[in-house]
Write a protein that holds these residues in place. Sequence first.
Motif, PDB file in Angstrom:
ATOM      1  N   ALA A 169       1.553  -9.694 -11.265  1.00 28.11           N
ATOM      2  CA  ALA A 169       1.827 -10.080  -9.873  1.00 28.11           C
ATOM      3  C   ALA A 169       1.101  -9.128  -8.925  1.00 28.11           C
ATOM      4  O   ALA A 169       0.935  -7.940  -9.234  1.00 28.11           O
ATOM      5  N   TYR A 170       0.660  -9.656  -7.791  1.00 24.90           N
ATOM      6  CA  TYR A 170       0.018  -8.826  -6.765  1.00 24.90           C
ATOM      7  C   TYR A 170       1.075  -7.875  -6.233  1.00 24.90           C
ATOM      8  O   TYR A 170       2.101  -8.313  -5.713  1.00 24.90           O
ATOM      9  N   SER A 171       0.863  -6.579  -6.396  1.00 24.24           N
ATOM     10  CA  SER A 171       1.932  -5.658  -5.996  1.00 24.24           C
ATOM     11  C   SER A 171       1.502  -4.815  -4.806  1.00 24.24           C
ATOM     12  O   SER A 171       0.314  -4.505  -4.649  1.00 24.24           O
ATOM     13  N   THR A 172       2.460  -4.492  -3.978  1.00 24.99           N
ATOM     14  CA  THR A 172       2.161  -3.632  -2.824  1.00 24.99           C
ATOM     15  C   THR A 172       3.043  -2.386  -2.918  1.00 24.99           C
ATOM     16  O   THR A 172       4.227  -2.487  -3.213  1.00 24.99           O
ATOM     17  N   PRO A 173       2.463  -1.206  -2.701  1.00 22.97           N
ATOM     18  CA  PRO A 173       3.237   0.026  -2.864  1.00 22.97           C
ATOM     19  C   PRO A 173       4.207   0.250  -1.702  1.00 22.97           C
ATOM     20  O   PRO A 173       4.009  -0.301  -0.622  1.00 22.97           O
ATOM     21  N   ASP A 174       5.223   1.053  -1.972  1.00 25.01           N
ATOM     22  CA  ASP A 174       6.177   1.411  -0.928  1.00 25.01           C
ATOM     23  C   ASP A 174       5.471   2.366   0.049  1.00 25.01           C
ATOM     24  O   ASP A 174       4.878   3.351  -0.365  1.00 25.01           O
ATOM     25  N   SER A 175       5.527   2.030   1.333  1.00 26.75           N
ATOM     26  CA  SER A 175       4.794   2.859   2.299  1.00 26.75           C
ATOM     27  C   SER A 175       5.706   3.440   3.376  1.00 26.75           C
ATOM     28  O   SER A 175       5.225   3.947   4.385  1.00 26.75           O
ATOM     29  N   VAL A 176       7.012   3.368   3.143  1.00 24.42           N
ATOM     30  CA  VAL A 176       7.950   3.832   4.176  1.00 24.42           C
ATOM     31  C   VAL A 176       7.694   5.305   4.503  1.00 24.42           C
ATOM     32  O   VAL A 176       7.602   6.148   3.606  1.00 24.42           O
ATOM     33  N   GLY A 177       7.540   5.581   5.782  1.00 29.91           N
ATOM     34  CA  GLY A 177       7.367   6.960   6.240  1.00 29.91           C
ATOM     35  C   GLY A 177       5.968   7.526   6.016  1.00 29.91           C
ATOM     36  O   GLY A 177       5.727   8.706   6.257  1.00 29.91           O
ATOM     37  N   MET A 178       5.043   6.698   5.534  1.00 23.52           N
ATOM     38  CA  MET A 178       3.701   7.218   5.256  1.00 23.52           C
ATOM     39  C   MET A 178       2.717   6.772   6.331  1.00 23.52           C
ATOM     40  O   MET A 178       2.945   5.789   7.036  1.00 23.52           O
ATOM     41  N   ILE A 179       1.601   7.470   6.416  1.00 21.76           N
ATOM     42  CA  ILE A 179       0.483   6.995   7.225  1.00 21.76           C
ATOM     43  C   ILE A 179      -0.199   5.931   6.379  1.00 21.76           C
ATOM     44  O   ILE A 179      -0.732   6.220   5.302  1.00 21.76           O
ATOM     45  N   LYS A 180      -0.149   4.701   6.856  1.00 18.18           N
ATOM     46  CA  LYS A 180      -0.516   3.565   5.998  1.00 18.18           C
ATOM     47  C   LYS A 180      -1.975   3.179   6.232  1.00 18.18           C
ATOM     48  O   LYS A 180      -2.298   2.514   7.221  1.00 18.18           O
ATOM     49  N   LEU A 181      -2.820   3.595   5.311  1.00 24.00           N
ATOM     50  CA  LEU A 181      -4.250   3.298   5.427  1.00 24.00           C
ATOM     51  C   LEU A 181      -4.737   2.616   4.141  1.00 24.00           C
ATOM     52  O   LEU A 181      -5.806   2.921   3.629  1.00 24.00           O
ATOM     53  N   ASP A 182      -3.926   1.684   3.644  1.00 20.79           N
ATOM     54  CA  ASP A 182      -4.257   1.062   2.351  1.00 20.79           C
ATOM     55  C   ASP A 182      -4.592  -0.424   2.450  1.00 20.79           C
ATOM     56  O   ASP A 182      -5.070  -0.995   1.478  1.00 20.79           O
ATOM     57  N   ALA A 183      -4.332  -1.059   3.597  1.00 18.36           N
ATOM     58  CA  ALA A 183      -4.372  -2.534   3.587  1.00 18.36           C
ATOM     59  C   ALA A 183      -5.227  -3.155   4.688  1.00 18.36           C
ATOM     60  O   ALA A 183      -5.067  -4.340   4.992  1.00 18.36           O
ATOM     61  N   GLY A 193       1.619  12.570   2.558  1.00 19.21           N
ATOM     62  CA  GLY A 193       2.094  11.494   3.444  1.00 19.21           C
ATOM     63  C   GLY A 193       1.043  10.481   3.846  1.00 19.21           C
ATOM     64  O   GLY A 193       1.230   9.749   4.829  1.00 19.21           O
ATOM     65  N   VAL A 194      -0.085  10.422   3.104  1.00 23.75           N
ATOM     66  CA  VAL A 194      -1.140   9.465   3.463  1.00 23.75           C
ATOM     67  C   VAL A 194      -1.347   8.475   2.314  1.00 23.75           C
ATOM     68  O   VAL A 194      -1.671   8.880   1.189  1.00 23.75           O
ATOM     69  N   LEU A 195      -1.165   7.197   2.609  1.00 27.07           N
ATOM     70  CA  LEU A 195      -1.327   6.166   1.576  1.00 27.07           C
ATOM     71  C   LEU A 195      -2.660   5.451   1.759  1.00 27.07           C
ATOM     72  O   LEU A 195      -2.897   4.831   2.799  1.00 27.07           O
ATOM     73  N   ILE A 196      -3.543   5.569   0.750  1.00 22.07           N
ATOM     74  CA  ILE A 196      -4.787   4.791   0.755  1.00 22.07           C
ATOM     75  C   ILE A 196      -4.783   3.931  -0.506  1.00 22.07           C
ATOM     76  O   ILE A 196      -3.733   3.709  -1.092  1.00 22.07           O
ATOM     77  N   LYS A 197      -5.945   3.438  -0.929  1.00 29.69           N
ATOM     78  CA  LYS A 197      -5.968   2.555  -2.105  1.00 29.69           C
ATOM     79  C   LYS A 197      -6.782   3.212  -3.221  1.00 29.69           C
ATOM     80  O   LYS A 197      -7.930   3.610  -3.014  1.00 29.69           O
ATOM     81  N   ASP A 198      -6.159   3.293  -4.386  1.00 29.61           N
ATOM     82  CA  ASP A 198      -6.840   3.832  -5.568  1.00 29.61           C
ATOM     83  C   ASP A 198      -7.482   2.670  -6.315  1.00 29.61           C
ATOM     84  O   ASP A 198      -6.790   1.807  -6.851  1.00 29.61           O
ATOM     85  N   LEU A 199      -8.812   2.642  -6.325  1.00 30.47           N
ATOM     86  CA  LEU A 199      -9.523   1.543  -6.997  1.00 30.47           C
ATOM     87  C   LEU A 199     -10.193   2.019  -8.279  1.00 30.47           C
ATOM     88  O   LEU A 199     -10.990   1.299  -8.872  1.00 30.47           O
TER      89      LEU A 199
END
Length: 364
Positions: free
Chosen positions: A23-37, A322-328
């Motif tokens: 399934a297409y999954s999205t990470p929990d980003s609560v309280g993070m600087i969200k730079l993944d999407a 506290g920074v969420l990006i995308k691990d490819l």
Amino acid sequence: MSSVRRTATPDSLLRQEVLDMQAYSTPDSVGMIKLDAMENPYPLPQWLSEQIASLAAGAAINRYPDADPRSLKDVIRTVIDLPRDLDILLGNGSDEIIQLLALATAKQNAVLLSVEPSFVMYKMIAAFTGMQYVGVPLANDFTLDVPALLAAIEQQQPALMFLSYPNNPSGNLFDAQAMARIIEAAPGLVVVDEAYYNFADSSFLPMIKHHPNLLVMRTFSKLGMAGLRLGFLVGSKTWLGQLEKLRLPYNISVLTQLVAEQLLRSHDVLQSQAEQIKRDRVMVYEHLEAIDGVQPYPSAANFILFRVRHAGKIFQGLKERGVLIKDLSRAHPLLSDCLRVTIGTPQENECFVQALQESVRQCV
Ligand code: PMP
């Protein structure tokens, strides 16, 4: 005669492709600087959110939405300056349009072809709809491998092709002449996916009149409306008249219709946010280039792909800060040790750069 009734289980009932899928999954980003999407980080100006609040208050949410929202389509036509002879098909995000195109072309053994690495939903949706998926690797620098693509087209005769322009996740615009050669060689439909158009200033829309098998897809998600879910497909009336038959009649909600139309009447506000993001992209690129051991790739989108040593550890280091990006780094062999960051507000970008510097330092 009595027969033993067997209870259905997912294993016994579902298609093998579905059982095999993740399934297409999205990470929990609560309280993070969200730079993944690849979202637009900016809120709306207050006068515009007030307009929307009053529209929402008066919305007839007890009624089904307009099945063919003419006034919304007219605003989109104006915003993108669409020639009269071309049509628009609306989707609940462009994801839904990818699925609709696959459903329409999924004859037995039909092939959906794209390049790799590219947007993961092309492959997933091929599996949803029972199409054969073929992914032709890009060259090492993420440019099109034209001989390989032409050979694959010749051999596979794809019914449907997707080319992301700019490409997600590499961020580059493919060479326009190479694209034209591929569109001409393709026996089926070619969809140029311009999800990142607002950051690129280059489009295949004017080319539709030269290529009868060309469609152009865009979305408003990256321009500040990801939460509304609105994408659209542009093409000749000949194609879109047929494809409309597969669109579920109420796929664009009452609230999306009202709010998107209002926001598009203030398109300049969103476009100026996109211009700010483009300026900040230069800054982030320069900062990345200056960090020892970090190799960014030039981008015409609202994100930057970059290569580091120990991508997994760096990704974790950013998360701990506290920074969420995308691990490819495990998504494709060409992406080994690659991470992708969405351009945020100047302050978010600064936090990201600082967290990256610290994480890289910790890894050496
Ligand atoms: N195409 C590309 C290339 C994308 O990167 C995305 C989103 N990440 C989409 C399409 C889907 O966008 P949406 O469904 O939000 O319109």
